[in-house]
Structure formats: C-alpha cells, structure tokens
Design a protein around this motif. Structure first.
Motif, PDB file in Angstrom:
ATOM      1  N   GLY A  90       5.883   5.515 -20.177  1.00  9.30           N
ATOM      2  CA  GLY A  90       6.410   6.163 -21.216  1.00  9.30           C
ATOM      3  C   GLY A  90       5.628   7.267 -21.589  1.00  9.30           C
ATOM      4  O   GLY A  90       6.409   8.439 -21.629  1.00  9.30           O
ATOM      5  N   THR A  91       4.342   7.444 -21.355  1.00 12.62           N
ATOM      6  CA  THR A  91       3.442   8.542 -21.539  1.00 12.62           C
ATOM      7  C   THR A  91       3.247   9.224 -20.387  1.00 12.62           C
ATOM      8  O   THR A  91       2.641  10.196 -20.443  1.00 12.62           O
ATOM      9  CB  THR A  91       2.302   8.128 -22.560  1.00 12.62           C
ATOM     10  OG1 THR A  91       1.331   7.188 -21.795  1.00 12.62           O
ATOM     11  CG2 THR A  91       3.016   7.467 -23.744  1.00 12.62           C
ATOM     12  N   ARG A  92       3.332   8.403 -19.126  1.00 12.91           N
ATOM     13  CA  ARG A  92       2.522   8.963 -17.842  1.00 12.91           C
ATOM     14  C   ARG A  92       0.966   9.077 -17.852  1.00 12.91           C
ATOM     15  O   ARG A  92       0.512   9.701 -17.376  1.00 12.91           O
ATOM     16  CB  ARG A  92       3.361  10.396 -17.553  1.00 12.91           C
ATOM     17  CG  ARG A  92       4.729   9.994 -17.219  1.00 12.91           C
ATOM     18  CD  ARG A  92       5.317  11.099 -16.514  1.00 12.91           C
ATOM     19  NE  ARG A  92       4.905  11.272 -15.274  1.00 12.91           N
ATOM     20  CZ  ARG A  92       5.359  10.723 -14.303  1.00 12.91           C
ATOM     21  NH1 ARG A  92       6.454   9.922 -14.161  1.00 12.91           N
ATOM     22  NH2 ARG A  92       5.073  11.141 -12.903  1.00 12.91           N
ATOM     23  N   PRO A 144       0.857  -1.367   0.044  1.00 18.00           N
ATOM     24  CA  PRO A 144      -0.152   0.199   0.107  1.00 18.00           C
ATOM     25  C   PRO A 144       0.989   1.292   0.010  1.00 18.00           C
ATOM     26  O   PRO A 144       2.005   1.214   0.719  1.00 18.00           O
ATOM     27  CB  PRO A 144      -0.744  -0.125   1.258  1.00 18.00           C
ATOM     28  CG  PRO A 144      -0.041  -0.932   2.176  1.00 18.00           C
ATOM     29  CD  PRO A 144       0.885  -2.059   1.251  1.00 18.00           C
ATOM     30  N   LEU A 145       0.397   2.187  -0.533  1.00 18.11           N
ATOM     31  CA  LEU A 145       0.887   3.461  -0.760  1.00 18.11           C
ATOM     32  C   LEU A 145       0.127   4.786  -0.167  1.00 18.11           C
ATOM     33  O   LEU A 145      -1.101   4.320  -0.127  1.00 18.11           O
ATOM     34  CB  LEU A 145       1.320   3.877  -2.297  1.00 18.11           C
ATOM     35  CG  LEU A 145       2.143   3.293  -2.987  1.00 18.11           C
ATOM     36  CD1 LEU A 145       2.241   3.540  -4.550  1.00 18.11           C
ATOM     37  CD2 LEU A 145       3.514   2.858  -2.547  1.00 18.11           C
ATOM     38  N   ALA A 146       0.859   5.790   0.373  1.00 21.50           N
ATOM     39  CA  ALA A 146      -0.088   6.770   0.771  1.00 21.50           C
ATOM     40  C   ALA A 146      -0.570   7.586  -0.194  1.00 21.50           C
ATOM     41  O   ALA A 146      -0.096   7.555  -1.548  1.00 21.50           O
ATOM     42  CB  ALA A 146       1.084   7.802   1.421  1.00 21.50           C
ATOM     43  N   SER A 147      -1.896   7.940  -0.287  1.00 22.71           N
ATOM     44  CA  SER A 147      -2.465   8.833  -1.296  1.00 22.71           C
ATOM     45  C   SER A 147      -1.978  10.094  -1.449  1.00 22.71           C
ATOM     46  O   SER A 147      -1.617  10.921  -0.351  1.00 22.71           O
ATOM     47  CB  SER A 147      -4.056   8.661  -0.776  1.00 22.71           C
ATOM     48  OG  SER A 147      -4.661   9.434  -1.859  1.00 22.71           O
ATOM     49  N   VAL A 148      -1.778  10.502  -2.729  1.00 27.47           N
ATOM     50  CA  VAL A 148      -1.275  11.837  -2.940  1.00 27.47           C
ATOM     51  C   VAL A 148      -2.441  12.641  -3.389  1.00 27.47           C
ATOM     52  O   VAL A 148      -3.489  12.138  -4.217  1.00 27.47           O
ATOM     53  CB  VAL A 148      -0.031  11.958  -3.737  1.00 27.47           C
ATOM     54  CG1 VAL A 148       0.857  11.227  -3.104  1.00 27.47           C
ATOM     55  CG2 VAL A 148      -0.378  11.208  -5.170  1.00 27.47           C
ATOM     56  N   LYS A 149      -2.526  13.979  -3.344  1.00 30.39           N
ATOM     57  CA  LYS A 149      -3.244  14.755  -4.166  1.00 30.39           C
ATOM     58  C   LYS A 149      -2.754  15.397  -5.206  1.00 30.39           C
ATOM     59  O   LYS A 149      -1.391  16.082  -5.065  1.00 30.39           O
ATOM     60  CB  LYS A 149      -3.968  15.923  -3.049  1.00 30.39           C
ATOM     61  CG  LYS A 149      -4.736  15.409  -1.966  1.00 30.39           C
ATOM     62  CD  LYS A 149      -6.073  16.174  -1.585  1.00 30.39           C
ATOM     63  CE  LYS A 149      -6.775  15.543  -0.529  1.00 30.39           C
ATOM     64  NZ  LYS A 149      -7.916  15.071  -1.161  1.00 30.39           N
ATOM     65  N   TYR A 175       2.233   2.183 -11.050  1.00 29.63           N
ATOM     66  CA  TYR A 175       0.810   2.580 -10.143  1.00 29.63           C
ATOM     67  C   TYR A 175       1.196   3.601  -9.116  1.00 29.63           C
ATOM     68  O   TYR A 175       2.446   3.765  -8.624  1.00 29.63           O
ATOM     69  CB  TYR A 175       0.270   1.473  -9.399  1.00 29.63           C
ATOM     70  CG  TYR A 175       0.786   0.873  -8.039  1.00 29.63           C
ATOM     71  CD1 TYR A 175       0.336   1.324  -6.883  1.00 29.63           C
ATOM     72  CD2 TYR A 175       2.138   0.243  -8.246  1.00 29.63           C
ATOM     73  CE1 TYR A 175       0.911   0.736  -5.773  1.00 29.63           C
ATOM     74  CE2 TYR A 175       2.618  -0.269  -6.827  1.00 29.63           C
ATOM     75  CZ  TYR A 175       2.029   0.085  -5.802  1.00 29.63           C
ATOM     76  OH  TYR A 175       2.506  -0.334  -4.611  1.00 29.63           O
ATOM     77  N   VAL A 176       0.310   4.369  -8.747  1.00 28.40           N
ATOM     78  CA  VAL A 176       0.268   5.407  -7.568  1.00 28.40           C
ATOM     79  C   VAL A 176      -1.226   5.528  -6.925  1.00 28.40           C
ATOM     80  O   VAL A 176      -2.042   5.289  -7.823  1.00 28.40           O
ATOM     81  CB  VAL A 176       0.743   6.879  -8.177  1.00 28.40           C
ATOM     82  CG1 VAL A 176      -0.119   7.353  -9.308  1.00 28.40           C
ATOM     83  CG2 VAL A 176       1.138   7.723  -7.077  1.00 28.40           C
ATOM     84  N   ASP A 206       5.146  15.113 -14.141  1.00 26.90           N
ATOM     85  CA  ASP A 206       6.159  14.460 -13.873  1.00 26.90           C
ATOM     86  C   ASP A 206       6.704  14.476 -12.111  1.00 26.90           C
ATOM     87  O   ASP A 206       7.702  13.729 -11.679  1.00 26.90           O
ATOM     88  CB  ASP A 206       7.561  15.008 -14.685  1.00 26.90           C
ATOM     89  CG  ASP A 206       7.681  15.001 -16.053  1.00 26.90           C
ATOM     90  OD1 ASP A 206       6.939  13.919 -16.562  1.00 26.90           O
ATOM     91  OD2 ASP A 206       8.007  15.890 -16.764  1.00 26.90           O
ATOM     92  N   THR A 207       6.028  15.382 -11.528  1.00 30.69           N
ATOM     93  CA  THR A 207       6.434  15.173  -9.954  1.00 30.69           C
ATOM     94  C   THR A 207       5.614  14.309  -9.377  1.00 30.69           C
ATOM     95  O   THR A 207       6.103  14.073  -8.127  1.00 30.69           O
ATOM     96  CB  THR A 207       5.945  16.421  -9.379  1.00 30.69           C
ATOM     97  OG1 THR A 207       4.198  16.966  -9.807  1.00 30.69           O
ATOM     98  CG2 THR A 207       6.553  17.885 -10.176  1.00 30.69           C
TER      99      THR A 207
END
Length: 99
Positions: free
Chosen positions: A90-92, A44-49, A77-78, A63-64
């Motif tokens: 490749g394309t994000r 599991p990852l922390a959720s980002v805004k 994944y994120v 890119d950030t």
C-alpha cells in the motif's frame, strides 16, 4: 485560561502524533517470518539495483520496482542489491530487510 487551552491543544497534537506513529508500526509474527523465508528460498528472484535508495525500514521503493506476492502474507518482496526486502504494498515502504 488562554494558557490552559493552548496546553490542551498541544497535548492533543502530541497524542495524535503518537497514535499515527503506532499505526505505522509493523509487526511481523515469527510464523509470517518463517513463511517469507521459506517462500523466498523456493522462489528466488534476480537482484535489482535501485540507485539512490537506502535499504532500511521506512524507505519507500519507486513504482518502477516490481513487488512479488508471498502467499498468506500481506507484504510483498523484492531482492535489491542481493538483499531480500519485505515491502508494504500500500505504501511501498520497506518493513524488513533480510540479510
């Protein structure tokens, strides 16, 4: 004669556009989907805004945003706004949003 050449050129442009669109289609096999779901549960990852970014297929992430690898899957994944998002590195661009 001129009309036939113009029509043929227009048809080629349309066919080229269809080929480009088909190349962008993303197919996630059921096996890949299972791998992603299981891996994400274990890692599991922390959720980002990300202000101003709509979570939908085709949206490019800045890119950030750090993308994380899923073993044996070409996508990354994120977690954004508590949704796991699968991204083409490749394309994000987002290829799938999980609820």
């Amino acid at each position: 004669m001129r009309m036939h050449v113009t029509s043929a050129a227009a048809a080629l442009v349309l066919l080229a556009g269809v080929g480009a669109a088909a190349a962008e289609d993303v197919i996630i096999t059921p096996e890949q989907d299972t791998v992603v779901r299981e891996y994400v549960k274990k890692q599991p990852l922390a959720s980002v805004k990300i202000p101003g970014v709509e979570l939908k297929v085709g949206t490019a992430l800045p890119d950030t945003v750090e993308l994380h690898e899923v073993p044996n899957v070409k996508y990354r994944y994120v977690v954004v706004d508590k949704h796991t998002v699968l991204v083409d590195p490749g394309t994000r661009k987002i290829v799938k949003v999980y609820d």
